[in-house]
Design an enzyme around this catalytic site. Sequence first.
Site, PDB file in Angstrom:
ATOM      1  N   ASP A 100      -2.920 -30.053  -1.904  1.00  0.00           N
ATOM      2  CA  ASP A 100      -2.914 -30.169  -3.452  1.00  0.00           C
ATOM      3  C   ASP A 100      -1.517 -29.711  -4.136  1.00  0.00           C
ATOM      4  OD1 ASP A 100      -4.467 -30.125  -5.945  1.00  0.00           O
ATOM      5  OD2 ASP A 100      -6.216 -29.836  -4.557  1.00  0.00           O
ATOM      6  N   ASP A 202      -2.946 -32.787  -9.167  1.00  0.00           N
ATOM      7  CA  ASP A 202      -4.019 -32.035 -10.063  1.00  0.00           C
ATOM      8  C   ASP A 202      -3.458 -32.572 -11.468  1.00  0.00           C
ATOM      9  OD1 ASP A 202      -6.296 -30.221 -10.362  1.00  0.00           O
ATOM     10  OD2 ASP A 202      -4.763 -28.996 -11.864  1.00  0.00           O
ATOM     11  N   GLU A 273      -5.250 -36.949  -9.644  1.00  0.00           N
ATOM     12  CA  GLU A 273      -6.501 -36.582 -10.390  1.00  0.00           C
ATOM     13  C   GLU A 273      -6.535 -37.225 -11.554  1.00  0.00           C
ATOM     14  OE1 GLU A 273      -7.586 -32.950 -11.805  1.00  0.00           O
ATOM     15  OE2 GLU A 273      -9.677 -33.111 -11.575  1.00  0.00           O
ATOM     16  N   HIS A 335     -14.979 -30.549  -5.806  1.00  0.00           N
ATOM     17  CA  HIS A 335     -15.375 -29.234  -6.216  1.00  0.00           C
ATOM     18  C   HIS A 335     -15.738 -29.016  -7.694  1.00  0.00           C
ATOM     19  CE1 HIS A 335     -11.206 -30.070  -7.200  1.00  0.00           C
ATOM     20  NE2 HIS A 335     -11.110 -28.969  -7.769  1.00  0.00           N
ATOM     21  N   ASP A 336     -15.566 -30.238  -8.453  1.00  0.00           N
ATOM     22  CA  ASP A 336     -15.718 -30.024  -9.926  1.00  0.00           C
ATOM     23  C   ASP A 336     -17.328 -30.526 -10.297  1.00  0.00           C
ATOM     24  OD1 ASP A 336     -13.298 -28.695 -10.229  1.00  0.00           O
ATOM     25  OD2 ASP A 336     -12.247 -30.604 -10.562  1.00  0.00           O
TER      26      ASP A 336
HETATM   27  C1  NOJ Z   1      -8.667 -30.149 -11.931  1.00  0.00           C
HETATM   28  C2  NOJ Z   1      -9.272 -29.326 -10.748  1.00  0.00           C
HETATM   29  O1  NOJ Z   1      -9.824 -30.356 -10.009  1.00  0.00           O
HETATM   30  C3  NOJ Z   1     -10.102 -28.315 -11.107  1.00  0.00           C
HETATM   31  O2  NOJ Z   1     -10.630 -27.512 -10.258  1.00  0.00           O
HETATM   32  C4  NOJ Z   1      -9.086 -27.403 -12.078  1.00  0.00           C
HETATM   33  O3  NOJ Z   1      -9.821 -26.363 -12.584  1.00  0.00           O
HETATM   34  C5  NOJ Z   1      -8.418 -27.987 -13.067  1.00  0.00           C
HETATM   35  N1  NOJ Z   1      -7.807 -29.261 -12.778  1.00  0.00           N
HETATM   36  C6  NOJ Z   1      -7.159 -27.083 -13.512  1.00  0.00           C
HETATM   37  O4  NOJ Z   1      -6.372 -27.229 -12.592  1.00  0.00           O
END
Ligand code: NOJ
Length: 532
Positions: A100, A202, A273, A335-336
């Site tokens: 990442d 990210d 992302e 993970h989100d």
């Molecule tokens: C996206 C990530 O997937 C998430 O877990 C994170 O909190 C935010 N970006 C901030 O970096």
Amino acid sequence: MAGVAWWKTAVIYQVYPRSFMDANGDGIGDLDGITAKIDYLVDTLGVDAIWVSPFNKSPMADFGYDVSDYTDVDPIFGDLDAFDRLVARCRESGLRLIVDWVPNHSSSEHPWFGESRSSRDNAKRDWYTWADPAPDGGPPNNWIAVFGGPAWQYDELTGQYYLHSFLASQPDLNWRNEGLKAAMLDTLRFWLDRGVDGFRMDVVHFAMKDPELRDNPVFDAPETLARSLGEYDKLVHLYDRGHPDIHPMLREVRAVLDQAEAGSGSAKYSVGEIHLLDWDEWASYYGASNDELHMPYNFAFVSGPWTAEWARNNVEELEAALPEGAWPNYVLSNHDEHRLVSRLGWDRSALAILMLLTLRGTPTLYYGDEIGMLQADIPPERQQDPWGRRVAELGRDGERTPMQWDASPEAGFTQPGVEPWLPIVDPDRLHNVAAQLGVAGSRLEFHRRLLALRKLSPALQLGDYQTIPDVPEHVFAYRRTFDDEVLSVFLNMGEGPVELDVSGTILLGTDPARVGAIESLRLQGLEGVIVR
Ligand code: NOJ
Ligand code: CA
């Protein structure tokens, strides 16, 4: 397959390092834990690459998405030697390693930020975005942080505000500053030199904002919708992310990867992302000549009604939006997002996985989905996620609980008697690797069969995609073709049975008993098959 970049045929598996395997018995997963499980990933499950969420040095305000040293490992996860051991083990077993990279913001504890905030004329002042207060003393504009509240934090010392698109302890880096840009590009080179095969980037589209810092327009939503919108979604994010200057920046990022690729003779990969609903805007991140990201993550299947029509539209819209030569990708969870099985139910989630692993494009699996891990209900006193502490329903701990390796109280994740950082959620002690391995019909065996079939099938890995028209209303069907291998996939997304005029051989289906020659096809509700 010879001559094809590995990331086109690979199945990627996301590892959340805090939660995968704890090698040293402190209740938190670590790099040596991942290294110890490479055999599982390669030989048992059969994936080709892992993406490991951040393990950089971090105060862990956002569990590693707040980096205080881009070129070091946080002691919680190990050290650079542990990282080298992981690389070596991946190399030995042919597993690709994606790490990442968090380019939009650092931690406020990064020494760069310490310098930047120290005075208005510090050499690193412009490595972050600072602005004067509005005439009333308030924030410089109306931008809102994704995690809630104004995206600006006032800093007494120098009497200015700094920008943070996420937490106040995650100040946004200023990519318009040449010094910052050079330093960040060097962090990519650092990990490339250490042997990584690629990066997950990210919220990379956030990295370029309006240089004039104009107010975002207010979203003119219909009243019923407006009431349900959170603070962040009440604005149109016109100026606080995705400024056109993001494209030249991504070309510079890509050049670093291309250079490493040329130097090592091994393909390098980047996936951004990028949560955007507009397909054309989304597709622009491949670059006009495929010279930006290798792919922006396609989140179309992360939420939606799961009807056949919706699924078909998603795929056709994506295929139509792709620039010439661009390669698609699909993902169901991360993970989100809430756990797949809890979002869709058991049968529909199997259908979704069959779809994920048979569409044209690179799939990403999320750790634990292969054993059907459930969304955990975390009691308030054990909540860890900063977002969840702010707005309870938004907490992400429930999808980040420890991987369940066996039926023991610690699920084989950590040493006996050690309390893991988040609770284990395996109520019937069946959502774990040991309980499912070798058991016909288990979720794990379903993944293993599907991944093995995919590995042997050029049509599934690289074949063309074609929608099969004229199927019953609730069926989503498509054909994958490579040379003379033609496979058809039929997914009954409805609850009732359907009959199709199809003959051939079922290679694999959501029902493990459904294999062999057929003259016609009757699918039960929420059943799917691959037919040759
Ligand atoms: C996206 C990530 O997937 C998430 O877990 C994170 O909190 C935010 N970006 C901030 O970096
Ligand atoms: Ca540990």
